[in-house]
Scaffold this active site. Structure first.
Site, PDB file in Angstrom:
ATOM      1  N   ARG A 339      -1.723  44.816 -19.495  1.00 23.69           N
ATOM      2  CA  ARG A 339      -1.047  44.028 -18.468  1.00 23.69           C
ATOM      3  C   ARG A 339      -1.536  42.581 -18.489  1.00 23.69           C
ATOM      4  NH1 ARG A 339      -5.673  44.977 -15.317  1.00 23.69           N
ATOM      5  NH2 ARG A 339      -5.870  43.604 -13.508  1.00 23.69           N
ATOM      6  N   ASP A 385       7.227  39.108  -4.480  1.00 21.39           N
ATOM      7  CA  ASP A 385       6.344  39.933  -3.648  1.00 21.39           C
ATOM      8  C   ASP A 385       5.903  41.172  -4.420  1.00 21.39           C
ATOM      9  OD1 ASP A 385       6.667  38.200  -1.465  1.00 21.39           O
ATOM     10  OD2 ASP A 385       8.553  39.171  -0.939  1.00 21.39           O
ATOM     11  N   TYR A 423       2.715  46.539   0.002  1.00 24.97           N
ATOM     12  CA  TYR A 423       2.112  46.218   1.301  1.00 24.97           C
ATOM     13  C   TYR A 423       1.608  47.427   2.066  1.00 24.97           C
ATOM     14  CZ  TYR A 423       2.563  41.287   0.771  1.00 24.97           C
ATOM     15  OH  TYR A 423       2.371  40.006   0.320  1.00 24.97           O
ATOM     16  N   PRO A 424       2.312  48.550   2.056  1.00 25.14           N
ATOM     17  CA  PRO A 424       1.695  49.724   2.685  1.00 25.14           C
ATOM     18  C   PRO A 424       0.326  50.039   2.088  1.00 25.14           C
ATOM     19  CG  PRO A 424       4.016  50.120   2.269  1.00 25.14           C
ATOM     20  CD  PRO A 424       3.700  48.796   1.638  1.00 25.14           C
ATOM     21  N   GLU A 468       6.081  33.450 -10.541  1.00 29.42           N
ATOM     22  CA  GLU A 468       6.146  32.395  -9.549  1.00 29.42           C
ATOM     23  C   GLU A 468       6.498  31.060 -10.185  1.00 29.42           C
ATOM     24  OE1 GLU A 468       2.350  31.701  -7.877  1.00 29.42           O
ATOM     25  OE2 GLU A 468       1.361  32.052  -9.775  1.00 29.42           O
TER      26      GLU A 468
HETATM   27  N1  DCP Z   1      -5.482  40.959 -10.980  1.00 26.77           N
HETATM   28  C1  DCP Z   1      -4.153  40.961 -11.244  1.00 26.77           C
HETATM   29  C2  DCP Z   1      -3.284  40.058 -10.610  1.00 26.77           C
HETATM   30  C3  DCP Z   1      -1.945  40.112 -10.916  1.00 26.77           C
HETATM   31  N2  DCP Z   1      -1.475  41.007 -11.828  1.00 26.77           N
HETATM   32  C4  DCP Z   1      -0.047  41.105 -12.138  1.00 26.77           C
HETATM   33  C5  DCP Z   1       0.595  42.127 -11.237  1.00 26.77           C
HETATM   34  C6  DCP Z   1       1.281  41.314 -10.195  1.00 26.77           C
HETATM   35  O1  DCP Z   1       2.391  41.988  -9.646  1.00 26.77           O
HETATM   36  C7  DCP Z   1       1.660  40.069 -10.963  1.00 26.77           C
HETATM   37  C8  DCP Z   1       1.831  38.850 -10.085  1.00 26.77           C
HETATM   38  O2  DCP Z   1       0.623  38.506  -9.482  1.00 26.77           O
HETATM   39  P1  DCP Z   1       0.535  38.065  -7.955  1.00 26.77           P
HETATM   40  O3  DCP Z   1      -0.794  37.466  -7.751  1.00 26.77           O
HETATM   41  O4  DCP Z   1       1.711  37.222  -7.597  1.00 26.77           O
HETATM   42  O5  DCP Z   1       0.569  39.422  -7.135  1.00 26.77           O
HETATM   43  P2  DCP Z   1       1.816  40.252  -6.587  1.00 26.77           P
HETATM   44  O6  DCP Z   1       3.093  39.624  -6.964  1.00 26.77           O
HETATM   45  O7  DCP Z   1       1.638  41.668  -7.047  1.00 26.77           O
HETATM   46  O8  DCP Z   1       1.604  40.230  -5.012  1.00 26.77           O
HETATM   47  P3  DCP Z   1       1.955  39.063  -3.994  1.00 26.77           P
HETATM   48  O9  DCP Z   1       3.031  39.590  -3.124  1.00 26.77           O
HETATM   49  O10 DCP Z   1       0.704  38.800  -3.234  1.00 26.77           O
HETATM   50  O11 DCP Z   1       2.402  37.865  -4.797  1.00 26.77           O
HETATM   51  O12 DCP Z   1       0.601  39.882 -11.900  1.00 26.77           O
HETATM   52  C9  DCP Z   1      -2.359  41.881 -12.446  1.00 26.77           C
HETATM   53  O13 DCP Z   1      -1.939  42.680 -13.259  1.00 26.77           O
HETATM   54  N3  DCP Z   1      -3.676  41.851 -12.142  1.00 26.77           N
HETATM   55 MG    MG Z   2       3.616  37.645  -6.558  1.00 21.64          MG
HETATM   56 MG    MG Z   3       1.910  35.105  -7.880  1.00 21.38          MG
END
Ligand code: DCP
Ligand code: MG
Ligand code: MG
Length: 738
Positions: A339, A385, A423-424, A468
């Site tokens: 990932r 999100d 979020y949950p 983003e």
């Molecule tokens: N330590 C991490 C941080 C992020 N990601 C991956 C999974 C996330 O879905 C994606 C995007 O990172 P974000 O920081 O934007 O996190 P999310 O989109 O999951 O949550 P948020 O709603 O807070 O943006 O990158 C990952 O694999 N490991």
């Molecule tokens: Mg995100």
């Molecule tokens: Mg992000």
DNA sequence: ATCCTCCCCTAC
DNA sequence: TAAGGTAGGGGAGGAT
């Protein structure tokens, strides 16, 4: 064993490396030994990762102040009108004659809903209702809420003082029916009964938005109706956004911090040909130091017959098939499933798909244009999100209100790392970067779902190119309106929600996004900046992670407001010139960075710190073949060559045995050594030769090597003519390594 | 001063 | 089982 793992976990993400040279951030007053010992012996210190404590501690029951909410309200109206007039149809008239079915009804929306705050506001406005941004008993007739947090159930004051609490589907269905339906069937049930696990932890969070399940209970049923309605009013028309002429800056601008901007085509099917300037960014916690280990045994892999306990397999046996020892194509196979590789190469995949990005020929003009522009600067930040979870869960409605996390493995060992949690799950304290076993300890019913990288790529393609993006929309119309339309379109195109932050610079836009999450939009007006920053902890600032937060803490600087009372001089002395300046400015909401075009790449490299196990030097050399091939391919794909070749090696730290993470690198010391060759190269043979030479120069016992990386810097574009020309280069050729 | 190497930190 | 990458910013300290 359990004790060892506990120790390991408590150390995870804390810095236990050697600190061989000067400390980063220039804090010489921090003896390195002191830092190490503090971190090693302070198991209480926070958590496994930095963002733990940095989690939203802001609350504020009110999302928008009068100004911004009115603005949004007006924007929504304007957006509808603009869209339809551009369409050249008579829909505007239709809107005005639409039945005002919600006449006399005034809603206040609590917490996370689908449709969102903004969309409900939009709908109410259209159909003759009133949308209140503040809860006032005298003005509100119905409270709209998807899920009711325990805190509210326990708190009779928030139990609406007799007002009906109704699910948002009531609005949606009423519009579909063309009349106001009875709200009684849509009354909210106590979700605590349906989700008993949530009871325990919710009070730990101050932000009410985090207190409940983010998605409605009947997503699938709800979606088509919602979608159809949005089609009526928010169908995109390219002319509306009119973003073709977004002014751009280039790399010659005054700001020293650059963000690797990229062009992308927004929602390409719907907005064909509209180029928006945006740049990528970053905003989560770092990956930090990996772990420690209590075992003193020799490397397990040496004895392949050795069996581990419990699970019925041994890491040594697994290494035969799942490490650099058992797989000649390990690098490529590993990257297919990594990932971090996926998100780390996101911008590159994207860049190659959308063409050239190093054309800065117009940059200067645009810089001038920007300087002359008299309008208020406006920056939008968009972020999906809980992206990885959302993409997978959207087709599994049975999971949408359950705690879900993405991870490769759901085994008992639980040493797989969580990539993203919805979020949950976050309500239980589950976070990205956690081991599954720790997440399960916090949330026993956590559902683990696998990655779907193809889908991530597709969704990102339709949405924001990566997770983003920033957009500079100065002079492009109302930024909140643009952001709102983009959010709607992302949802339409992907069935995943994005949040948006709008303000006058990148810093504030990004901070606004965090406040907007999940599935929201937040605008920080210039007059609100001071109050907004005051609430923030230092680690909420981008660029302030675990280490800097700790250093600031030792100076009794915890919040942004604390930073206001120290001089810039002090900050620069203590943390370095640039860092001090950054802290001083950010604490005041000042950020002079421009939203930029993609910058020229300065380095290309690849590294592997998982599954790396060697028994004899030849194993390591074979690995360097595949690694150098990978890097050479990347150089050639990017059409660049480089002169400086750097090898990074992770070596098992003295006294640390096999890591508890399956095939992990464990606690390591890091080393790097570089060689600059006489001319820029993208040749695998040269990379390999240099890499081998550097590797051998370390003279490590290869059985202790746990990670290897190869990086090329001093890049030159292929065909730039710099690599071989004239006497200068001929002279330099003597430095070609042999 | 500025450049270079060897790191560390941060964000996704 | 499990896939702990990638790139830029930036600091320290030495070379020029
Ligand atoms: N330590 C991490 C941080 C992020 N990601 C991956 C999974 C996330 O879905 C994606 C995007 O990172 P974000 O920081 O934007 O996190 P999310 O989109 O999951 O949550 P948020 O709603 O807070 O943006 O990158 C990952 O694999 N490991
Ligand atoms: Mg995100
Ligand atoms: Mg992000």
């Amino acid at each position: 064993m359990a004790g060892e793992e506990k120790e390991e976990e408590s150390l995870k993400r804390k810095k236990v490396d050697n600190v061989p040279r000067g400390m980063a951030w220039g804090a010489q007053s921090f003896a390195s030994a002191r830092i190490s010992s503090i971190r090693e012996k302070d198991p209480s210190s926070v958590s496994d990762f930095g963002r733990y404590m940095a989690e939203k501690r802001r609350k504020l029951n009110v999302q928008y102040n009068e100004d911004s909410s009115n603005k949004l309200l007006n924007n929504a109206t304007a957006a509808v009108a603009a869209l339809h007039s551009k369409e050249g149809q008579i829909v505007v008239a239709e809107i005005s004659t639409k039945s005002r079915i919600f006449n006399g009804i005034s809603i206040w929306v609590d917490g996370f809903t689908v449709p969102t705050h903004q969309e409900l506001r939009h709908l109410m406005l259209q159909y003759g209702g009133v949308f209140e941004n503040y809860f006032r008993r005298e003005l509100v007739t119905h409270i709209i809420c998807s899920t009711l947090p325990d805190s509210k159930i326990k708190n009779p004051r928030s139990l609406s003082r007799g007002l009906p609490i109704v699910k948002p589907e009531w609005i949606v269905d009423s519009i579909a029916a063309g009349r106001v339906l009875s709200w009684a069937p849509y009354q909210l049930q106590r979700i605590a009964l349906e989700h008993p696990n949530q009871r325990t932890l919710q009070s730990a969070y101050l932000n009410p938005k985090l207190d409940h399940c983010p998605l409605p209970l009947d997503w699938r049923d709800n979606y088509p109706t919602y979608s159809n309605m949005m089609d009526i009013d928010l169908e995109p028309r390219s002319e509306l956004l009119a973003l073709e002429n977004v002014p751009t800056s280039d790399n010659q601008g005054p700001s020293s911090v650059q963000d690797g901007a990229v062009n992308f085509t927004l929602l390409e099917e719907d907005l064909k040909g509209i180029e928006v300037k945006a740049d990528e960014c970053s905003e989560t916690e770092n990956q930090g130091v990996l772990e420690s280990h209590g075992k003193k045994d020799s490397v397990a892999i040496v004895d392949r017959s050795k069996r581990n306990t419990g699970a019925g397999y041994s890491d040594a046996a697994a290494a035969a098939t799942h490490s650099t020892l058992g797989d000649d194509n390990f690098v490529q196979n590993y990257f297919k499933s990594s990932r971090l590789h996926f998100i780390g190469t996101w911008r590159n995949r994207y860049q190659s798909r959308y063409g050239s990005f190093n054309d800065n020929s117009e940059g200067q003009d645009q810089q001038v244009f920007r300087a002359k522009s008299g309008s208020d600067p406006a920056v939008i930040h968009i972020d999906m999100d809980c992206f990885f979870v959302a993409v997978v869960v959207r087709d599994r409605p049975e999971l949408h209100d359950k705690p879900v996390a993405v991870c490769h493995s759901d085994s008992v060992r639980g040493s797989g790392e969580i990539s993203s949690a919805n979020y949950p799950a976050r309500a239980f304290g589950v976070r990205a970067g956690m081991f599954v076993r720790d997440a399960k300890a916090k949330c026993p019913d956590l559902e683990i779902v696998p990655y779907n990288f193809e889908a991530y790529e597709q969704v990102a393609d339709k949405a924001v190119s990566c997770d983003e993006a920033f957009l500079d929309v100065t002079d492009q119309g109302d930024p909140c309106q643009i952001a709102s339309v983009i959010r709607s379109q992302i949802f339409e195109a992907t069935r995943c929600t994005a949040s948006a932050g709008v303000s006058k610079n990148k810093l504030l836009a990004r901070l606004a996004t965090r406040k907007a999450k999940p599935n929201g939009l937040y605008y920080i007006a210039p007059s609100e900046v001071e109050g907004f920053m005051d609430e923030l902890a230092v680690e909420d600032l981008p660029g302030v992670g675990w280490t800097l937060k700790e250093k600031l803490k030792s100076h009794n600087l915890h919040k942004c407001s604390d930073l206001l009372r120290v001089s810039k001089d002090f900050l620069q002395r203590e943390f370095g010139v640039k860092t001090g300046d950054m802290l001083w400015s950010y604490a005041r909401g000042i950020d002079t960075r421009e939203v930029q075009q993609a910058q020229i790449r300065k380095s290309i490299g690849a590294e592997v710190n998982w599954g790396v196990r060697f028994l004899v030097p030849e194993d390591a050399h074979r690995f360097l073949v595949t690694l150098s091939t990978e890097v050479a391919t990347r150089l050639q794909t990017a059409a660049v060559k480089g002169r400086t070749i750097t090898l990074k090696v992770k070596r098992r730290k003295e006294g640390s045995g096999e890591p508890s993470k399956f095939m992990g690198c464990g606690v390591c010391d890091n080393f790097s050594r570089s060689e600059t060759v006489g001319y820029a190269t993208d040749s695998q043979e040269i990379l390999l030769r240099v890499a081998k030479q550097l590797f051998n120069s370390f003279a490590f016992d290869v059985r202790d090597v746990r990670g290897v990386g190869l990086q090329v810097t001093r890049l030159e574009a292929v065909g730039s003519g710099q690599s071989l020309k004239g006497a200068f280069s001929l002279r330099m050729l003597f430095k070609i390594p042999d």
